[in-house]
Enzyme design. Structure first.
Site, mmCIF file in Angstrom:
data_model
loop_
_atom_site.group_PDB
_atom_site.id
_atom_site.type_symbol
_atom_site.label_atom_id
_atom_site.label_comp_id
_atom_site.label_asym_id
_atom_site.label_seq_id
_atom_site.Cartn_x
_atom_site.Cartn_y
_atom_site.Cartn_z
ATOM 1 C CB VAL A 11 -0.956 -0.005 1.211
ATOM 2 C CG1 VAL A 11 -1.699 1.335 1.318
ATOM 3 C CG2 VAL A 11 -1.946 -1.147 1.105
ATOM 4 C CE LYS A 35 10.225 -3.639 2.161
ATOM 5 N NZ LYS A 35 8.835 -3.559 2.735
ATOM 6 C CB THR A 122 -6.904 -2.332 6.433
ATOM 7 O OG1 THR A 122 -6.838 -2.106 5.018
ATOM 8 C CG2 THR A 122 -8.290 -2.846 6.786
ATOM 9 C CG LEU A 153 -4.556 0.601 -3.640
ATOM 10 C CD1 LEU A 153 -3.074 0.838 -3.369
ATOM 11 C CD2 LEU A 153 -5.053 1.502 -4.765
ATOM 12 C CD GLU A 155 -1.802 -8.292 -3.354
ATOM 13 O OE1 GLU A 155 -0.807 -8.887 -3.807
ATOM 14 O OE2 GLU A 155 -2.306 -8.554 -2.248
ATOM 15 N N GLY A 256 -14.746 -20.713 -7.536
ATOM 16 C CA GLY A 256 -13.370 -21.186 -7.521
ATOM 17 C C GLY A 256 -12.996 -21.828 -6.196
ATOM 18 C CB CYS A 263 -7.424 -7.476 1.665
ATOM 19 S SG CYS A 263 -6.201 -6.234 1.225
ATOM 20 C CE LYS A 266 -4.387 -7.217 6.602
ATOM 21 N NZ LYS A 266 -5.208 -6.125 7.175
ATOM 22 N NE ARG A 331 0.540 -10.542 1.973
ATOM 23 C CZ ARG A 331 0.607 -9.208 2.015
ATOM 24 N NH1 ARG A 331 0.692 -8.595 3.176
ATOM 25 N NH2 ARG A 331 0.571 -8.506 0.894
#
Length: 456
Positions: A11, A35, A122, A153, A155, A256, A263, A266, A331
């Site tokens: 994000v 990073k 979030t 957003l 991914e 599916g 997101c 969790k 994730r």
């Protein structure tokens, strides 16, 4: 305007780069020195189409920079966005807000004038109240406002979502903060993007409500798919039939193996825990989670059943392990449970994913998986093919070549990317989701030792 973005995860990095592309001066901050060093060299630590070009271009013109020095980034900023992780807290499932609160305290100590502190992460309803308390307690002299600006957003299409959103939700408590936020998003006015200004708690809850509703649509259509299979109906036609109703809409009605990612799992859990805390149970969301958890195991059973009920000594080719295409995010990916169960049933798993294999290798459930360099390499010598992620390159496989590479013409398509007609025409045994199974020609699969003797 000058923006400090605390956190360079998915994000923070996408939002920071897009704000810079709007013309703002953006400094992205992270404690991870490695990073930051990579980002300074235009090495993007996440997979997101177009993000590398966006970051490089805005670094070149000087609108986007990266640092580990939070105080220098915050000084003189008009707005400081907190975009750190809020993972599920171990033990109770509540959102772990320790990173948010720690960032708020650091921002308070570093700020040198009026600033709007914006929670982009979030967070549960009332988090902004606690952020404001922390900041005011740390710096009673500081003039600040705290706002909520949840992200929406997706991914794989995050840049498009940021620049051409359905809406921008902003929670503020006074006109001064509202004006700062309005100026930050001024470039969107040309697209007539709806800017929805609300109270802060309303904005916080809107994010969770949106994700829970979308997760509900997914679990709903998956249960309808199960009913379709029992009755001979086709879930894709059902989805089209209800999706054309503008009150329902067609998005997120694709049957599916269940939802995953950073997101939905969790956030649905955090919403349930928050609702319990306020004694306002969310029974529908609880059921959504239960359906999704059970879904993954049932999809693994589907693959086992398609292989005759046993995977001992068998090899299964798996195409796609990311939770969705156009990302390397693993994730809560359904593939974790599915591949783990296939291995536990005795299968050798050969797998290929265009982007997520590096991340998948870090997960215990994939230990022993044979990673391949292409779809066809994964299929070679396998007894069945399972499609778990709907990457575009899997949509137009050379089915004649697939048939030659597999030892048995068995395909389990958990994303419904092929038609029943073409599978029937090519002679495959084809199992999909919410649609009638196609029975191909019967092929007796020899045990591995016998096959090796025949080939030798």
């Amino acid at each position: 305007m000058k923006i400090a973005m605390i956190g360079t995860g998915y994000v923070g990095l996408v939002s920071g780069a897009c704000f810079a592309d709007f013309g703002h001066e953006v400094v992205c901050v992270d404690k991870d020195e490695l990073k930051i060093k990579r980002l300074l060299k235009n090495e993007i630590p996440i997979y997101e189409p177009g993000l590398d070009v966006l970051v490089a271009g805005n670094q070149t013109v000087g609108r986007l920079s990266f640092t580990t020095d939070l105080p220098s980034a915050v000084k003189g900023a008009d707005a400081v966005f907190i975009a750190v992780g809020t993972p599920s807290r171990r033990g109770d499932g509540h959102a772990d807000l320790s990173y948010v609160y720690a960032a708020a305290e650091e921002v308070a100590k570093a700020a040198d004038g009026y600033v709007v502190v914006v929670t982009k992460s979030t967070v549960p309803v009332c988090t902004g109240d606690e952020v404001e308390r922390i900041v005011r307690e740390a710096r009673p002299d500081l003039k600040i406002d705290v706002a909520s600006n949840p992200e929406f957003l997706r991914e794989g299409s995050a840049i498009e979502d940021f620049k051409r959103p359905d809406r921008v939700v902003i929670g503020v408590e006074n006109e001064k903060a509202r004006e700062v936020m309005r100026l930050l998003y001024r470039p969107l006015f040309i697209n007539e993007t709806p800017l929805l200004f609300t109270r802060r708690r309303t904005a916080e809850l809107t994010k969770y409500a949106a994700n829970a509703f979308l997760a509900t649509k997914i679990s709903f259509i998956n249960e309808i798919a199960d009913l379709c299979e029992k009755t001979g109906a086709d879930v894709q036609d059902v989805a089209r039939g209800i999706g054309l109703d503008r009150r329902i809409g067609s998005k997120f009605l694709h049957a599916g193996p269940g939802f995953g990612g950073s997101c939905f799992p969790k956030d649905t859990l955090a919403l349930v825990r928050t609702a319990e805390q306020f004694e306002a149970p969310t029974r529908i969301v609880e059921a959504v989670m239960q359906v999704n958890d059970a879904r993954k195991g049932r999809m693994a059973d589907r693959i086992i059943e398609a292989c005759g009920g046993s995977l001992q000594g068998r090899t299964v080719a798996v195409l796609g392990v990311a939770f969705k295409p156009q990302t390397d995010d693993m994730r809560e990916a359904p593939s974790i449970d599915i591949v783990g169960r296939l291995k536990a049933a005795g299968a050798t798993v050969k797998a290929y994913d265009p982007a997520a294999m590096g991340e998948a290798k870090k997960i215990d459930a994939f230990a022993g998986v044979v990673w391949c360099n292409s779809s066809y390499e994964a299929m070679a010598g396998a007894d069945a093919l399972a499609i778990l992620t709907e990457w575009n390159e899997f949509r137009a496989l050379d089915l004649g070549r697939v048939r030659r590479l597999l030892t048995a013409p068995v395909i389990v398509d958990l994303r419904n990317i092929y038609t029943l007609e073409e599978m029937r025409e090519k002679g495959f045994t084809y199992v999909s989701v919410g649609r009638p199974a196609v029975a191909g020609e019967v092929v007796e699969v020899a045990p591995p030792l016998e096959r090796a003797t025949e080939q030798g």
